[in-house]
Design an enzyme around this catalytic site. Structure first.
Site, short mmCIF file in Angstrom:
data_model
loop_
_atom_site.label_atom_id
_atom_site.label_comp_id
_atom_site.label_asym_id
_atom_site.label_seq_id
_atom_site.Cartn_x
_atom_site.Cartn_y
_atom_site.Cartn_z
CG ASP A 139 -36.69 49.98 16.39
OD1 ASP A 139 -36.14 50.70 17.22
OD2 ASP A 139 -36.13 49.01 15.84
CG ASP A 291 -32.34 46.48 18.40
OD1 ASP A 291 -33.14 46.13 17.51
OD2 ASP A 291 -31.68 47.53 18.33
N GLY A 310 -26.88 46.24 13.26
CA GLY A 310 -27.71 45.24 13.92
C GLY A 310 -26.98 43.95 14.18
O1 DOR Z 1 -28.99 48.00 14.93
C1 DOR Z 1 -30.12 48.19 14.57
N1 DOR Z 1 -30.74 47.36 13.71
N2 DOR Z 1 -30.76 49.26 15.00
C2 DOR Z 1 -31.92 49.65 14.51
O2 DOR Z 1 -32.42 50.65 14.92
C3 DOR Z 1 -32.60 48.86 13.47
C4 DOR Z 1 -32.13 47.47 13.45
C5 DOR Z 1 -32.47 46.74 12.21
O3 DOR Z 1 -33.64 46.76 11.81
O4 DOR Z 1 -31.61 46.09 11.64
#
Ligand code: DOR
Length: 403
Positions: A139, A291, A310
């Site tokens: 991921d 997430d 994120g």
């Molecule tokens: O928005 C995201 N944050 N998507 C991802 O695939 C990784 C994640 C992160 O680790 O911050």
């Protein structure tokens, strides 16, 4: 609505009323207000969180992340391996497991990486990690090489563990950072096309047909992804998927020039959002995963183009879904419990203990990131008025959060 002890209005969803009431009689009634309404669920499970240890403890620690989870009704979470070092061998996984053993307030179960260093070149030591992980994932990035993914699936199949895939074709990204749609065009931003997600899902579906691997797609965001997975399921392939609350509630028309609105995959179009809701309703989408991806204030304070990808999600998940979908009659409390408890536990064969979470439903409040237990503060839902406040979380008969 059951009336507990003739004082409290409380409803049990998918959990035995007698055992809940016996526990509460012992625990005391001080958290309850006789004028309010409560609901009890078995503990929630989020199969997609980032707890940043080892390697990035300035963003989140296992202690703060698991506290945030407990305060949001979760008793089990699965952590993604984009850490430093990446858990790709027994040795590196052990570093993470030691921290979990020491600091986790709830069940924290790691994913092992698919590839060494998540670099997509060489398989991780999947054999030796298998019995300690919930599944395998790279991921944060997609597995670009077809042969690599085929080998990973064959190995995961032999080990009896699912592959949880972040699907993203690097070649199609072209420096994009929000959805390639109306907002990007009107505001001069570079877009991430939908194909970058669904092309890799399509490739993986072919590989699942061949390898028979248990395959789970992370954070789906496009209407094409929903349709591909719907068809693959109809064909009988061993496929499941998740989406996040933000993709169900927001679309690119809601974007603001603020890092709080930036995550990967990005908020897509209104049509994509509608297709995801349809996918939840017809069972194509199996579960909700947040997430939860905390970053520092500085990393999120550089606007849409330059902020880190994120948002935090644990402490907003239930209130957002309850307010937008249950209160409006789109989802039942039973369905929400299936999406946040039953399906994730079943799919990843995670342990189920004497767990529960209780939410107060009648009082409106506003989402205040400064009150989060998570170290991350970036959420597109800041300031939103919601219902559904966690008042108690119990894991294995032990109170892990009390309001
Ligand atoms: O928005 C995201 N944050 N998507 C991802 O695939 C990784 C994640 C992160 O680790 O911050």
């Amino acid at each position: 609505m059951a009336v507990f002890n003739e004082k409290v209005n409380i409803r049990c969803i998918g959990i035995d009323e007698a055992s809940v009431f016996a526990f509460l009689a012992n625990e005391g009634l001080d958290i309850f207000d006789p004028k309010k309404e409560y609901v009890v669920f078995p503990g929630f499970c989020d199969v997609h969180v980032h707890f940043r240890e080892p390697g990035f403890s300035y963003k989140e620690t296992i202690a703060t992340g698991s506290k945030a989870a407990a305060a949001a009704g979760y008793t089990c979470v699965c952590t993604m391996p984009n850490l430093s070092p990446v858990p790709d061998s027994m040795e590196t996984l052990a570093l993470q497991l030691e921290k979990i053993e020491k600091d986790a307030l709830i069940r924290v179960i790691p994913y092992g990486a698919i590839s060494r260093g998540e670099l997509g070149k060489e398989l991780a030591d999947m054999d030796e990690m298998a019995y300690l992980v919930c599944g395998f994932s790279d991921d944060g990035r997609g597995v670009q090489d077809d042969e690599m993914m085929r080998n990973a699936m064959l190995k995961a199949k032999a080990l009896g563990k699912p592959i949880a895939a972040h699907c993203e074709v690097n070649e199609l990204l072209k420096g994009g950072y929000i959805h390639d749609g109306v907002y990007a065009r009107e505001h001069g931003h570079r877009g991430i096309c939908s194909e970058s997600e669904y092309e890799q899902i399509a490739r993986d579906i072919e590989l699942v047909r061949e390898t028979k691997c248990a395959y789970h797609v992370c954070h789906i965001s496009t209407k094409e992804s929903v349709e591909l997975i719907r068809k693959a399921k109809a064909e009988g392939l061993d496929i499941s998927c998740e989406t996040g609350p933000h993709y169900l509630v927001l679309c690119d028309e809601d974007l603001q020039e603020d890092g709080r609105f930036k995550m990967n995959p990005p908020l897509r179009s209104g049509e994509d959002r509608a297709a995801l809701i349809e996918g939840i309703l017809d069972g194509t989408i199996d579960m909700i995963a947040t997430d939860h991806a905390p970053h520092s204030a500085e990393e999120k304070g550089r606007g849409l183009e330059k902020s880190a990808m994120g948002i935090v999600g644990l402490e907003t998940a239930f209130p957002i879904l309850y307010t937008h979908f249950v209160k409006k009659g789109i989802l039942s409390l039973e369905k929400l419990s299936e999406l946040m408890h039953k399906k994730p536990l079943e799919r990843f064969r995670l342990p189920k203990g004497k767990d529960m979470c209780i939410f107060e439903l009648s009082g409106e409040y506003s989402i205040e990131p400064d009150n989060f237990f998570s170290m991350g503060r970036a959420t597109p839902f800041a300031g939103e008025k919601v219902y559904g406040r966690c008042v108690l979380t119990v894991m294995d008969g032990r109170t892990v959060y009390k309001a």
